[in-house]
Design an enzyme around this catalytic site. Structure first.
Site, PDB file in Angstrom:
ATOM      1  N   VAL A  17       0.854  -1.188   0.000  1.00 27.60           N
ATOM      2  CA  VAL A  17       0.000   0.000   0.000  1.00 27.60           C
ATOM      3  C   VAL A  17       0.888   1.236   0.000  1.00 27.60           C
ATOM      4  O   VAL A  17       1.754   1.383   0.858  1.00 27.60           O
ATOM      5  CB  VAL A  17      -0.939   0.023   1.236  1.00 27.60           C
TER       6      VAL A  17
ATOM      7  N   ALA B 135       4.427   4.139   3.034  1.00 25.32           N
ATOM      8  CA  ALA B 135       3.917   2.902   2.421  1.00 25.32           C
ATOM      9  C   ALA B 135       4.056   1.770   3.419  1.00 25.32           C
ATOM     10  O   ALA B 135       4.653   1.943   4.493  1.00 25.32           O
ATOM     11  CB  ALA B 135       4.706   2.588   1.156  1.00 25.32           C
ATOM     12  N   LYS B 136       3.515   0.640   3.118  1.00 31.11           N
ATOM     13  CA  LYS B 136       3.744  -0.559   3.927  1.00 31.11           C
ATOM     14  C   LYS B 136       3.398  -1.762   3.072  1.00 31.11           C
ATOM     15  O   LYS B 136       2.570  -1.684   2.163  1.00 31.11           O
ATOM     16  CB  LYS B 136       2.843  -0.542   5.175  1.00 31.11           C
ATOM     17  N   GLY B 137       4.022  -2.900   3.415  1.00 31.52           N
ATOM     18  CA  GLY B 137       3.714  -4.135   2.712  1.00 31.52           C
ATOM     19  C   GLY B 137       3.554  -5.261   3.698  1.00 31.52           C
ATOM     20  O   GLY B 137       4.009  -5.160   4.849  1.00 31.52           O
TER      21      GLY B 137
END
Ligand code: NAD
Length: 420
Positions: free
Chosen positions: A63, A108-110
């Protein structure tokens, strides 16, 4: 504010936080919607060959929450409990964290839904490479730069860098941070979170009526962030470390101990518990000790409505993410306890990640004293910025940090003409 009980949807919390600050900043409806929704989300399903020859399909996300201030930055988490809403919330909090320390980044992050504790190194490598190739179209040094998070580490980053570089045909170290130093990682990244936290404590101390030299410090969670903060406060600022804990329990010694010796004891025995000359304390008791500085550096949601009125520290420096629930914040504020919120107090890690990326792009690497000096500059300036907003608006530091961050992102959106 990333700190609601886990039963509450974290993305709902993240959106509520934006609303609270948007009211203070009088932001209009469209700007709020922009700040409350991720810019881009990718959901991927991919097969991985397991060691027994079978194939399993994994589900993952990336994201990119907001990129108005620059490429997005945020970790990748491997955990069975990963959900899209959790990744969205973490991506929002990365956006605010990068903005509060004024890095030229969005957030962001995953995440991948998996149980890394039950997977072999080979399975994890194949999972990482496949996940990396799925998110490859939207990552890159100028787009989005992943880093380690829960159950991912420098080895994971090395695999992602390799997968990305194989596709490009040349080495691209700037695609991830938190890499091994031999592969373009930065000096000082390993201790940056604890070091940054120690700098912020030093800056806040005069405003909180605390003298760090000779002052008392309790650290919950003597891991990477907590033990390093303790060692720097002891070595460089002359603080007395009187209590420390880990998942097995805690120790207390009224006249302080040497955190290096505690670390050696933990390395030898697996815990701080049983350190010679110290009394035992529970993790709950440690939080309530009468000390100058309390550093929660372990878990989320440890300072709650139930124990907030029993906290006796003058400064609570959140090395951990989300140790204080919002209801407890009000109590701490009323008790005039200075809270150094997580998005400021633990931002030293992402700051040195930014330095790593900058060094990779330049192909020019800085010696450790340069890294630490620049980290200090960022943390000192960021504390001062947050403190100023808190004083001007008569709000607590956490809200001030969010006001500063969200204002900076909203300004970037306006100045770029994305929205007037
Ligand atoms: P770590 O695993 O190195 O250390 C965590 C420590 O907490 C360990 O000593 C563990 O024993 C202890 N712990 C676990 N359960 C506990 C419990 N119930 N009571 C007391 N102690 C307990 O992890 P870390 O990297 O130091 O991260 C700690 C916190 O800091 C996390 O919230 C993390 O998100 C945050 N943080 C870390 C970094 C970083 O660069 N390391 C950056 C930003 C935020």
């Amino acid at each position: 504010m990333p700190n609601e009980p886990t039963s509450i949807n974290p993305f709902e919390t993240a959106k509520r936080q934006v609303d609270i600050v948007a009211d203070l900043l009088h932001l209009d409806e469209a700007m709020r919607e922009m700040l409350k929704n991720p810019k881009r989300e990718l959901s991927v399903n991919f097969p991985v060959r397991m060691d027994d020859g079978s194939y399993k399909v994994f589900h993952g996300f990336r994201v990119q929450y907001n990129m108005a201030r620059g490429p997005s930055k945020g970790g990748i988490r491997y955990h069975p409990g990963v959900t899209l809403d959790e990744v969205r919330a973490l991506a929002a909090w990365m956006t605010w964290k990068c903005a509060v320390v004024n890095l030229p980044y969005g957030g962001a992050k995953g995440g991948v839904i998996c149980d890394p504790k039950k997977m072999s190194k080979g399975e994890l490598e194949r999972l990482t490479r496949r996940y990396a190739s799925e998110i490859l179209p939207i990552i890159g040094p100028e787009i989005d730069i992943p880093a380690p998070d829960v159950y991912t580490d420098s080895q994971t980053m090395a695999w992602i860098m390799d997968t990305y570089s194989m596709q490009k045909g040349y080495s691209v170290p700037g695609v991830v941070t938190g890499k091994p130093i031999s592969l373009g990682g930065s000096q000082g990244r390993g201790e940056a979170t604890g070091r940054g936290c120690a700098y912020v404590i030093r800056e806040a101390a005069p405003h909180a009526g605390v003298r760090v030299k000779g002052g008392t410090v309790a650290v919950q969670g003597f891991g990477n962030a907590g033990s390093i903060a303790a060692k720097i406060l002891y070595d460089e600022q002359g603080a007395q470390i009187v209590a420390a804990s880990d998942s097995k329990g805690g120790i207390y010694k009224a006249d302080g101990f040497n955190p290096h010796a505690v670390e050696a004891h933990k390395e030898k025995t697996g815990s701080v518990v049983g350190f010679p000359g110290a009394k035992s304390v529970s993790n709950e008791e440690l939080l309530q000790l009468k000390v100058d500085v309390l550093v929660p550096a372990a878990l989320e949601n440890v300072i709650t409505k139930k124990n907030a009125d029993k906290i006796q520290a003058k400064i609570v420096a959140e090395a951990a993410n989300g140790p204080t629930v919002p209801e407890a914040d009000t109590t701490l504020f009323e008790k005039k306890i200075t809270v150094l919120p997580d998005i400021l107090a633990n931002a030293g890690g992402v700051t040195v990640s930014y330095f790593e990326w900058a060094q990779d792009i330049q192909g020019f690497f800085w010696p450790l004293p340069d890294v630490n000096r620049r980290l200090e500059q960022v943390m000192v300036q960021s504390y001062s910025d947050v403190h100023k907003v808190a004083e001007e608006r008569k709000i607590h530091n956490r809200t001030a940090a969010y006001v500063l961050a969200i204002q900076r992102v909203a300004d970037a959106i306006r100045i770029r003409g994305i929205y007037p």
